[in-house]
Design a protein around this motif. Structure first.
Motif, short mmCIF file in Angstrom:
data_model
loop_
_atom_site.label_atom_id
_atom_site.label_comp_id
_atom_site.label_asym_id
_atom_site.label_seq_id
_atom_site.Cartn_x
_atom_site.Cartn_y
_atom_site.Cartn_z
N ASP A 59 -22.95 -27.78 -18.22
CA ASP A 59 -21.98 -28.59 -17.28
C ASP A 59 -20.63 -27.95 -17.40
OD1 ASP A 59 -23.78 -30.54 -16.75
OD2 ASP A 59 -23.24 -32.27 -18.05
N ALA A 60 -20.27 -27.73 -18.72
CA ALA A 60 -18.92 -27.08 -19.00
C ALA A 60 -18.70 -25.65 -18.09
CB ALA A 60 -18.61 -27.08 -20.30
N LEU A 61 -19.91 -24.97 -18.49
CA LEU A 61 -19.88 -23.67 -17.60
C LEU A 61 -19.93 -23.86 -16.05
CD1 LEU A 61 -20.20 -20.68 -17.79
CD2 LEU A 61 -22.58 -20.82 -17.85
N PHE A 62 -20.73 -24.70 -15.37
CA PHE A 62 -20.57 -24.95 -14.20
C PHE A 62 -19.20 -25.29 -13.80
CE2 PHE A 62 -21.21 -27.25 -10.07
CZ PHE A 62 -22.19 -26.55 -9.57
N VAL A 63 -18.31 -26.23 -14.37
CA VAL A 63 -17.06 -26.77 -14.10
C VAL A 63 -16.29 -25.32 -14.07
CG1 VAL A 63 -14.99 -27.87 -14.60
CG2 VAL A 63 -17.11 -28.78 -14.89
N ARG A 64 -16.21 -24.42 -15.16
CA ARG A 64 -15.39 -23.52 -15.21
C ARG A 64 -15.64 -22.36 -14.00
NH1 ARG A 64 -16.75 -23.50 -20.66
NH2 ARG A 64 -18.12 -21.70 -20.55
N ASN A 65 -17.05 -22.32 -13.53
CA ASN A 65 -17.28 -21.50 -12.33
C ASN A 65 -17.02 -21.97 -11.16
OD1 ASN A 65 -18.49 -19.09 -14.03
ND2 ASN A 65 -20.42 -20.45 -14.13
N LEU A 87 -22.99 -34.46 -13.55
CA LEU A 87 -22.17 -33.55 -14.07
C LEU A 87 -20.82 -34.15 -14.45
CD1 LEU A 87 -21.17 -30.42 -13.92
CD2 LEU A 87 -20.08 -30.96 -11.89
N HIS A 88 -20.55 -33.59 -15.79
CA HIS A 88 -19.53 -34.23 -16.53
C HIS A 88 -18.85 -33.12 -17.50
CE1 HIS A 88 -22.98 -35.03 -19.33
NE2 HIS A 88 -21.87 -35.05 -20.08
N ASP A 89 -17.80 -33.15 -17.85
CA ASP A 89 -17.19 -32.51 -18.87
C ASP A 89 -15.95 -32.81 -19.79
OD1 ASP A 89 -16.25 -30.10 -20.31
OD2 ASP A 89 -15.78 -28.72 -18.73
N GLU A 90 -16.18 -33.27 -20.96
CA GLU A 90 -15.37 -33.97 -21.99
C GLU A 90 -14.02 -33.38 -21.95
OE1 GLU A 90 -17.00 -34.46 -25.70
OE2 GLU A 90 -18.58 -36.03 -25.00
N GLN A 95 -11.73 -32.64 -13.38
CA GLN A 95 -12.40 -31.31 -12.53
C GLN A 95 -13.92 -31.70 -12.20
OE1 GLN A 95 -10.18 -31.18 -15.05
NE2 GLN A 95 -9.17 -29.08 -15.11
N ALA A 96 -14.51 -32.19 -13.30
CA ALA A 96 -16.04 -32.60 -13.17
C ALA A 96 -16.01 -33.60 -12.25
CB ALA A 96 -16.43 -32.98 -14.27
N GLY A 101 -18.11 -34.62 -6.04
CA GLY A 101 -17.84 -34.89 -4.70
C GLY A 101 -17.83 -33.54 -3.93
N LYS A 102 -17.82 -32.43 -4.14
CA LYS A 102 -17.71 -31.39 -3.55
C LYS A 102 -19.24 -30.30 -3.39
CE LYS A 102 -14.23 -29.29 -5.51
NZ LYS A 102 -13.08 -28.40 -5.65
N VAL A 103 -20.27 -30.94 -3.99
CA VAL A 103 -21.47 -30.11 -4.41
C VAL A 103 -22.42 -30.69 -3.13
CG1 VAL A 103 -23.43 -29.94 -5.76
CG2 VAL A 103 -21.22 -30.04 -6.81
N PHE A 104 -22.99 -29.83 -2.42
CA PHE A 104 -23.71 -30.14 -1.38
C PHE A 104 -25.06 -29.36 -1.17
CE2 PHE A 104 -19.90 -31.72 0.08
CZ PHE A 104 -20.22 -32.81 1.01
N GLU A 105 -26.21 -29.98 -0.77
CA GLU A 105 -27.43 -29.02 -0.73
C GLU A 105 -27.16 -28.63 0.75
OE1 GLU A 105 -31.13 -28.68 1.32
OE2 GLU A 105 -29.54 -30.20 1.97
#
Length: 247
Positions: A59-65, A87-90, A95-96, A101-105
């Motif tokens: 999760d943390a890596l996805f947020v950074r990327n 998806l979450h990041d403490e 940002q998480a 809300g911005k992730v789409f198939e």
């Protein structure tokens, strides 16, 4: 429009052509696409198996990327649904939350965000579409047949724009293929039987290709087809929408 391209690990490792088709398709519609090179698994396999605590680093890596992008698009309904819901990041909670809300198939992005109404694509074959469960019941890509409501299908809406393609009717439009991630490992016999039933519906209606929006389901079906020496092939919808001829 700045789009981050998220390619799930199994697509990257086994079906890279799906990732390439997704990239080319997005660029055809004018998106500026970025691909973070150090992206990894979204964490879905761990979370679905009861080990969500092991997915926190994913999760943390996805947020950074991907935090910098206007949208994040991926060719996998199950992975996208996991990100939307979990998806979450403490360390970066805001940002998480914004990323969820911005992730789409891919199909929902093309239909709902880009509002695609025409395609320069050609695929002269009889195609049956397999609607995966996560995409249908989680993302709302198509109507569930048990509901007394007006039917719709975002993938079918896109496929009908492809020149030469004949989208065949199926007897059971939203039946599970039996993959289910770790279900296919823990309940192999049941999984295979479900896969055979799903394939029979396509074969009986004369499908040359079985298309889908989740390579995981298609991989399961492809294995059964190969073991039975079938001439029917599987193809991801991104490959069809990006095609100028035969895949």
């Amino acid at each position: 429009m700045k789009v981050g391209l998220f390619i799930p690990c199994y697509v990257d490792q086994f079906y890279p052509q799906v990732g390439i088709a997704t990239l080319q398709l997005l660029e055809k519609f004018g998106c500026t696409v970025g691909f973070p090179l150090n992206q990894t698994c979204c964490g879905q396999p761990m979370a679905n198996s009861g080990f969500e605590h092991l997915s926190h680093d994913c999760d943390a890596l996805f947020v950074r990327n991907f935090a910098e992008y206007d949208y994040v698009v991926g060719p996998s309904g199950s992975c996208i649904l996991h990100l939307k819901d979990h998806l979450h990041d403490e360390k970066q909670p805001e940002q998480a939350a914004a990323l969820r809300g911005k992730v789409f198939e891919l199909c929902e992005f093309l239909v709902d965000v880009l509002k695609v109404e025409s395609l320069d694509a050609h695929f002269p074959h009889r195609v049956g579409f397999h609607q995966s469960c996560h995409g249908q019941r989680g993302l709302g890509l198509s109507q569930m047949s048990e509901l007394m409501a007006e039917p719709f299908s975002k993938p079918a809406q896109l496929l009908k724009l492809v020149k030469g393609l004949e989208l065949i009717p199926l007897s059971r439009t939203d039946e599970c293929c039996g993959f289910g991630g770790t279900f296919s490992v823990m309940e192999e016999a049941v999984s295979v039987k479900m896969g055979k039933d799903r394939l029979a519906d396509h074969v009986q209606h004369g499908a040359e290709y079985i298309a889908g929006a989740d390579v995981s389901c298609l991989m399961h079906l492809e294995g059964i087809l190969r073991r039975n020496n079938s001439g029917v092939k599987v193809v991801h919808i991104a490959e069809i929408l990006n095609s100028t001829g035969k895949v």
